[in-house]
Write a protein that holds these residues in place. Structure first.
Motif, PDB file in Angstrom:
ATOM      1  N   ALA A  26      -4.509   7.524  -1.171  1.00 15.24           N
ATOM      2  CA  ALA A  26      -5.083   8.411  -0.050  1.00 15.24           C
ATOM      3  C   ALA A  26      -4.417   9.503  -0.065  1.00 15.24           C
ATOM      4  O   ALA A  26      -4.810  10.566   0.068  1.00 15.24           O
ATOM      5  CB  ALA A  26      -4.693   7.311   1.094  1.00 15.24           C
ATOM      6  N   ARG A  27      -3.163   9.632  -0.266  1.00 13.30           N
ATOM      7  CA  ARG A  27      -2.419  10.894  -0.280  1.00 13.30           C
ATOM      8  C   ARG A  27      -1.019  10.625  -0.890  1.00 13.30           C
ATOM      9  O   ARG A  27      -0.487   9.607  -0.902  1.00 13.30           O
ATOM     10  CB  ARG A  27      -2.108  11.356   1.002  1.00 13.30           C
ATOM     11  CG  ARG A  27      -1.180  10.785   2.133  1.00 13.30           C
ATOM     12  CD  ARG A  27      -1.429  11.257   3.363  1.00 13.30           C
ATOM     13  NE  ARG A  27      -0.307  10.487   4.347  1.00 13.30           N
ATOM     14  CZ  ARG A  27      -0.671   9.445   5.327  1.00 13.30           C
ATOM     15  NH1 ARG A  27      -1.929   8.906   4.885  1.00 13.30           N
ATOM     16  NH2 ARG A  27       0.165   8.972   6.067  1.00 13.30           N
TER      17      ARG A  27
ATOM     18  N   LYS B  54       0.961  -1.212  -0.132  1.00 10.16           N
ATOM     19  CA  LYS B  54      -0.100   0.021   0.032  1.00 10.16           C
ATOM     20  C   LYS B  54       0.778   1.237   0.029  1.00 10.16           C
ATOM     21  O   LYS B  54       0.191   2.371  -0.126  1.00 10.16           O
ATOM     22  CB  LYS B  54      -0.954   0.088   1.074  1.00 10.16           C
ATOM     23  CG  LYS B  54      -1.929  -1.001   1.123  1.00 10.16           C
ATOM     24  CD  LYS B  54      -2.868  -1.028   2.559  1.00 10.16           C
ATOM     25  CE  LYS B  54      -4.013  -1.967   2.423  1.00 10.16           C
ATOM     26  NZ  LYS B  54      -4.794  -1.850   3.577  1.00 10.16           N
ATOM     27  N   THR B  55       2.086   1.275   0.090  1.00  7.38           N
ATOM     28  CA  THR B  55       3.161   2.477  -0.039  1.00  7.38           C
ATOM     29  C   THR B  55       3.916   2.164  -0.789  1.00  7.38           C
ATOM     30  O   THR B  55       4.962   1.189  -0.794  1.00  7.38           O
ATOM     31  CB  THR B  55       3.765   2.685   1.622  1.00  7.38           C
ATOM     32  OG1 THR B  55       2.723   2.589   2.486  1.00  7.38           O
ATOM     33  CG2 THR B  55       4.573   3.707   1.605  1.00  7.38           C
TER      34      THR B  55
ATOM     35  N   LEU C 256      -1.586   4.163  -0.565  1.00  9.52           N
ATOM     36  CA  LEU C 256      -2.796   3.734  -1.195  1.00  9.52           C
ATOM     37  C   LEU C 256      -3.987   3.373  -0.072  1.00  9.52           C
ATOM     38  O   LEU C 256      -3.504   2.654   0.707  1.00  9.52           O
ATOM     39  CB  LEU C 256      -2.474   2.407  -2.027  1.00  9.52           C
ATOM     40  CG  LEU C 256      -1.657   2.688  -3.147  1.00  9.52           C
ATOM     41  CD1 LEU C 256      -1.337   1.482  -4.211  1.00  9.52           C
ATOM     42  CD2 LEU C 256      -1.656   4.108  -3.925  1.00  9.52           C
ATOM     43  N   ASN C 257      -5.089   3.251  -0.386  1.00  7.65           N
ATOM     44  CA  ASN C 257      -6.269   2.712   0.543  1.00  7.65           C
ATOM     45  C   ASN C 257      -6.256   1.090   0.439  1.00  7.65           C
ATOM     46  O   ASN C 257      -6.457   0.611   1.485  1.00  7.65           O
ATOM     47  CB  ASN C 257      -7.562   3.334   0.104  1.00  7.65           C
ATOM     48  CG  ASN C 257      -7.650   4.771   0.552  1.00  7.65           C
ATOM     49  OD1 ASN C 257      -7.179   5.405   1.670  1.00  7.65           O
ATOM     50  ND2 ASN C 257      -8.112   5.478  -0.329  1.00  7.65           N
ATOM     51  N   GLU C 258      -5.914   0.571  -0.830  1.00  9.50           N
ATOM     52  CA  GLU C 258      -6.008  -0.587  -1.042  1.00  9.50           C
ATOM     53  C   GLU C 258      -4.887  -1.220  -1.995  1.00  9.50           C
ATOM     54  O   GLU C 258      -4.455  -0.460  -2.674  1.00  9.50           O
ATOM     55  CB  GLU C 258      -7.306  -1.344  -1.888  1.00  9.50           C
ATOM     56  CG  GLU C 258      -8.605  -0.988  -0.789  1.00  9.50           C
ATOM     57  CD  GLU C 258      -9.755  -1.376  -1.477  1.00  9.50           C
ATOM     58  OE1 GLU C 258      -9.787  -1.599  -2.666  1.00  9.50           O
ATOM     59  OE2 GLU C 258     -10.690  -1.839  -0.837  1.00  9.50           O
TER      60      GLU C 258
ATOM     61  N   LYS D  29      -9.724   7.460  -6.321  1.00  5.99           N
ATOM     62  CA  LYS D  29     -10.247   6.836  -4.738  1.00  5.99           C
ATOM     63  C   LYS D  29      -9.222   6.016  -4.073  1.00  5.99           C
ATOM     64  O   LYS D  29      -9.482   5.957  -2.777  1.00  5.99           O
ATOM     65  CB  LYS D  29     -11.369   5.780  -5.284  1.00  5.99           C
ATOM     66  CG  LYS D  29     -12.687   6.796  -5.740  1.00  5.99           C
ATOM     67  CD  LYS D  29     -13.745   5.692  -6.278  1.00  5.99           C
ATOM     68  CE  LYS D  29     -14.683   6.556  -6.643  1.00  5.99           C
ATOM     69  NZ  LYS D  29     -16.144   5.496  -7.224  1.00  5.99           N
ATOM     70  N   ASN D  30      -8.155   5.521  -4.560  1.00  7.61           N
ATOM     71  CA  ASN D  30      -7.332   4.607  -4.215  1.00  7.61           C
ATOM     72  C   ASN D  30      -5.913   5.336  -3.433  1.00  7.61           C
ATOM     73  O   ASN D  30      -5.464   4.616  -2.639  1.00  7.61           O
ATOM     74  CB  ASN D  30      -6.956   3.172  -4.926  1.00  7.61           C
ATOM     75  CG  ASN D  30      -6.289   2.334  -4.236  1.00  7.61           C
ATOM     76  OD1 ASN D  30      -6.621   2.113  -3.202  1.00  7.61           O
ATOM     77  ND2 ASN D  30      -5.671   1.575  -4.931  1.00  7.61           N
TER      78      ASN D  30
ATOM     79  N   ARG E  71      -6.441  -6.558  -6.068  1.00  4.70           N
ATOM     80  CA  ARG E  71      -6.272  -6.478  -4.632  1.00  4.70           C
ATOM     81  C   ARG E  71      -5.155  -7.665  -4.372  1.00  4.70           C
ATOM     82  O   ARG E  71      -4.691  -7.796  -2.945  1.00  4.70           O
ATOM     83  CB  ARG E  71      -7.505  -6.542  -3.778  1.00  4.70           C
ATOM     84  CG  ARG E  71      -8.285  -5.335  -3.710  1.00  4.70           C
ATOM     85  CD  ARG E  71      -9.462  -5.511  -2.925  1.00  4.70           C
ATOM     86  NE  ARG E  71     -10.382  -4.272  -3.209  1.00  4.70           N
ATOM     87  CZ  ARG E  71     -11.538  -4.430  -3.555  1.00  4.70           C
ATOM     88  NH1 ARG E  71     -12.397  -5.738  -3.977  1.00  4.70           N
ATOM     89  NH2 ARG E  71     -12.342  -3.321  -3.741  1.00  4.70           N
TER      90      ARG E  71
END
Length: 531
Positions: free
Chosen positions: A149-150, A85-86, A163-165, A146-147, A472
Motif C-alpha cells: 500500500a505504501r 500487514k505492517t 500491505l493491503n493483505e 498491488k499489495n 494470506r
C-alpha cells in the motif's frame, strides 16, 4: 610474490586485457552469457542477477549462504505487526555506497535509499521512472505492486512497509535479488544530468564488488570493495566474468587455468572434470525445473485437448537420458519435490501418441499444422542443451502430425519476446529464488505473472485464487493445503509440460576456497579466495 599476467581476449575485432587466473588476488569466472544490464529490478534471469544482484548490490534481507533462510542484511532486524500487514525494518548504519570515477557518495546508506528503490517500482509516475521508462517483472509478477500500500520513512534508519493483505512470504521476497537497494543520491545526480538510463549501465550499490567495465559477449570487470560493511568478506582484488556461451570452451579454459570457476558444464564432461587432478566439482540436488510452456492465448493451444495431445506425445524419459545424461530427474509437477507443499499424488498423463492423434482430430487440428517451438540459446542449470531437447520434442510431435519450427534468439531478446507472448511453445525453466512455494506457483504460473515469468500466458481464476489464499495465511499446514489443490488444478489444465529437475554442478580449480553453492542458483563470490 605473485606475478600479474595478462591474457589477450579478442572479441568482435577488439582486444581486451584480462587479468589472468594465475594471480592469487584475482578470480576469473567463466560465465555463460552477457547480462542485459545491471539494474537488478529490471530482470529475472540468473545471468543478469549474477552480474549485478549477487555482486554489486545488497538487499534489506538476504539468504544465508548455502540455504534458503532469510537473514538480516541492510536491515539489522525487522518487526511484523500482529495482523501481518505492517513490516518495520531497522536499517544498518555505517554502510557506504560504492565510490567510482562516475560517482562519489556524500553520505552513508539510509532510509531515503530504500524509499527510492521501492517507490520507483511502485509508482509509474515516479520522476525517475518517467525519465527512464522501466518495467519491474519480478515485482509485478509477485503482485507486490498491488499489495504494498505504501512505504514510509519513520526516521533516517527506519522504514515501514504497509500491505493491503497479509503476505506470508514478504521477507523472503525482499531477500530476492530483484530487490537490490539503489543510491537515491546517485539517482538524483543522474536525473539532474539527464542520464537516468545510466543506472542500468553504470551501477552503484553497497555490495562486495564495485563495477569497473563491461564489454558485451567478452567480459565484465569488478574491483573488490575494500570498504564493504562486512569486514574480511571481500578477499579478492579483482573479479572478472569471462563470457563464453560454449560449455566446451568454458571447460577447456578451466582445465588450462584461464578460469578459476566455470558454470553449467555439459553433463557429458562431468566425469572427465572430476578426474582432473587440478579441479574439484561441487554439486547439489536441483532446486529447479525445466519445462515446456504452451501459450494458451495462441490457437490451437487455447484448447485443452491440444495441450493434452502435445503433452502425451513427448517421450520425457528419452529426453532425460539424452539431454541430462544421468544428471536429471523426471519432473511431473510445477516445482521440485524438495519444495515443501509439493503434491506427490500428481501423476503424468500416460505417453500415448495414438490417443494424442485422436485428441487433435477431435479438436479440429489438421495434420501438418505448424507451430513454433522456442529453444533457449544458453545453458541453464535446468536445461543443459535446449536445442537437443527441442529437436527431440519436434520429432515426437511430428509423429502425431504437428510440424514444429524451432526458433531461438539471443538470450536477452529471447526473454523479452517471450514475455510479450510471441511464442507458441517455449522451453524455459526456473531455479527457486526464495524457498517459498509461491516463488513457483505464483511467480511462474499466476495471472499477475503474465508479462513477466508466466510464458504460458495462462490465467485460471480457480488456480489463482488458491495460490493467493496460500499467501494470506501464516500457518504452514494451511498454506500447504491451498498449494496442493493449486497443483492439481494446474495439472488438469496443462499450461505446461514439466520435463526435468537437474543436479547442479560447479567445477572449479582446487585453489579456490570459500565458495558455497546456493540452492537458489546464486553465483556469488563474497567470502571466496584463491590460494
Amino acid at each position: 610474490m605473485f606475478k600479474t599476467l595478462f591474457t589477450a581476449l579478442v572479441t568482435a575485432g577488439c582486444v581486451f586485457n584480462v587479468l589472468s587466473a594465475q594471480a592469487a588476488s584475482n578470480l576469473v569466472y567463466c560465465s555463460e552469457g552477457s547480462p542485459a544490464g545491471f539494474d537488478p529490478g529490471l530482470y529475472t534471469a540468473g545471468t543478469d542477477h549474477d552480474a549485478a544482484a549477487s555482486t554489486l548490490f545488497n538487499r534489506l534481507a538476504d539468504f544465508e549462504r548455502g540455504g534458503t533462510k532469510a537473514i538480516p542484511s541492510l536491515a539489522e532486524r525487522w518487526d511484523i505487526s500482529e495482523d501481518g500487514k505492517t513490516y518495520t525494518f531497522f536499517l544498518r548504519q555505517g554502510v557506504n555506497f560504492h565510490t567510482t570515477d562516475y560517482f562519489k557518495p556524500t553520505r552513508p546508506f539510509n532510509a531515503d535509499d530504500v524509499l527510492f528503490t521501492f517507490q520507483r517500482m511502485l509508482d509509474k509516475e515516479h520522476p525517475f521512472r518517467k525519465a527512464y521508462p522501466s518495467e519491474f517483472p519480478y515485482f509485478t509478477g509477485m503482485s507486490l505492486d498491488k499489495n504494498i500500500a505504501r512505504v514510509e520513512k519513520v526516521d533516517e534508519h527506519t522504514v515501514r512497509f504497509m500491505l493491503n493483505e497479509r503476505d506470508a512470504a514478504f521477507v523472503q521476497n525482499l531477500a530476492m535479488r530483484f530487490a537490490g537497494i539503489h543510491s537515491a543520491e546517485y539517482a538524483d545526480q543522474l536525473l539532474k544530468q539527464g542520464k537516468a538510463e545510466q543506472i542500468n549501465q553504470k551501477p552503484i550499490g553497497t555490495g562486495p564488488f564495485v563495477f569497473s567495465r563491461y564489454q558485451k559477449d567478452a567480459m565484465i570487470r569488478f574491483k573488490g570493495n575494500k570498504d564493504y560493511w562486512q569486514p574480511g568478506q571481500v578477499k579478492l582484488d579483482n573479479l572478472i566474468f569471462s563470457i563464453n556461451t560454449d560449455s566446451a570452451v568454458r571447460a577447456q579454459k578451466l582445465r588450462t587455468g584461464e578460469c578459476h570457476v566455470s558454470v553449467y558444464p555439459n553433463p557429458a564432461d562431468i566425469a572427465s572434470l572430476e578426474k582432473d587432478p587440478n579441479l574439484k566439482v561441487m554439486s547439489s540436488p536441483g532446486y529447479n525445473i525445466g519445462y515446456l510452456g504452451y501459450n494458451v492465448q495462441h490457437p490451437p493451444l487455447d484448447k485443452l485437448e491440444v495441450r493434452q495431445a502435445l503433452d502425451m506425445a513427448i517421450n520425457k524419459q528419452n529426453i532425460i537420458e539424452a539431454v541430462f545424461q544421468g544428471a536429471g530427474q523426471l519432473a511431473v509437477n510445477g516445482m521440485p519435490p524438495s519444495q515443501w507443499s509439493y503434491n506427490e499424488t500428481i501423476k503424468d498423463l500416460p505417453r500415448d501418441p495414438v490417443k494424442a492423434k485422436e485428441l487433435l482430430k477431435q479438436a479440429g487440428v489438421k495434420e501438418g499444422t505448424k507451430i513454433t517451438l522456442w529453444a533457449m540459446p544458453v545453458q541453464r542449470p535446468y536445461n543443459p542443451n535446449a536445442r537437443l531437447m527441442a529437436q527431440m520434442i519436434q520429432n515426437d510431435w511430428a509423429k502425431i502430425g504437428i510440424n514444429a519450427e524451432i526458433v531461438t534468439y539471443e538470450w536477452g531478446e529471447y526473454l523479452k519476446r517471450a514475455k510479450s507472448g510471441q511464442q507458441d511453445t517455449i522451453l524455459v525453466g526456473w531455479t527457486g529464488d526464495n524457498g517459498d512455494p509461491d516463488n513457483w506457483l505464483g511467480t511462474l504460473y499466476g495471472c499477475d505473472a503474465i508479462g513477466s515469468n508466466n510464458y504460458s500466458m495462462w490465467c485460471d481464476k480457480t488456480y489463482d485464487d488458491l495460490v493467493k489464499n496460500g499467501k494470506r495465511v501464516s500457518d504452514q499446514a494451511e498454506r500447504t493445503e491451498f498449494y496442493r489443490q493449486a497443483q492439481v488444478r494446474m495439472k488438469e489444465q496443462i499450461p505446461n509440460t514439466p520435463i526435468a529437475h537437474s543436479t547442479a554442478f560447479m567445477p572449479m580449480r582446487k585453489n579456490v576456497q570459500g565458495y558455497v553453492m546456493s540452492p537458489l542458483g546464486h553465483n556469488a563470490f563474497v567470502g571466496v579466495s584463491v590460494d
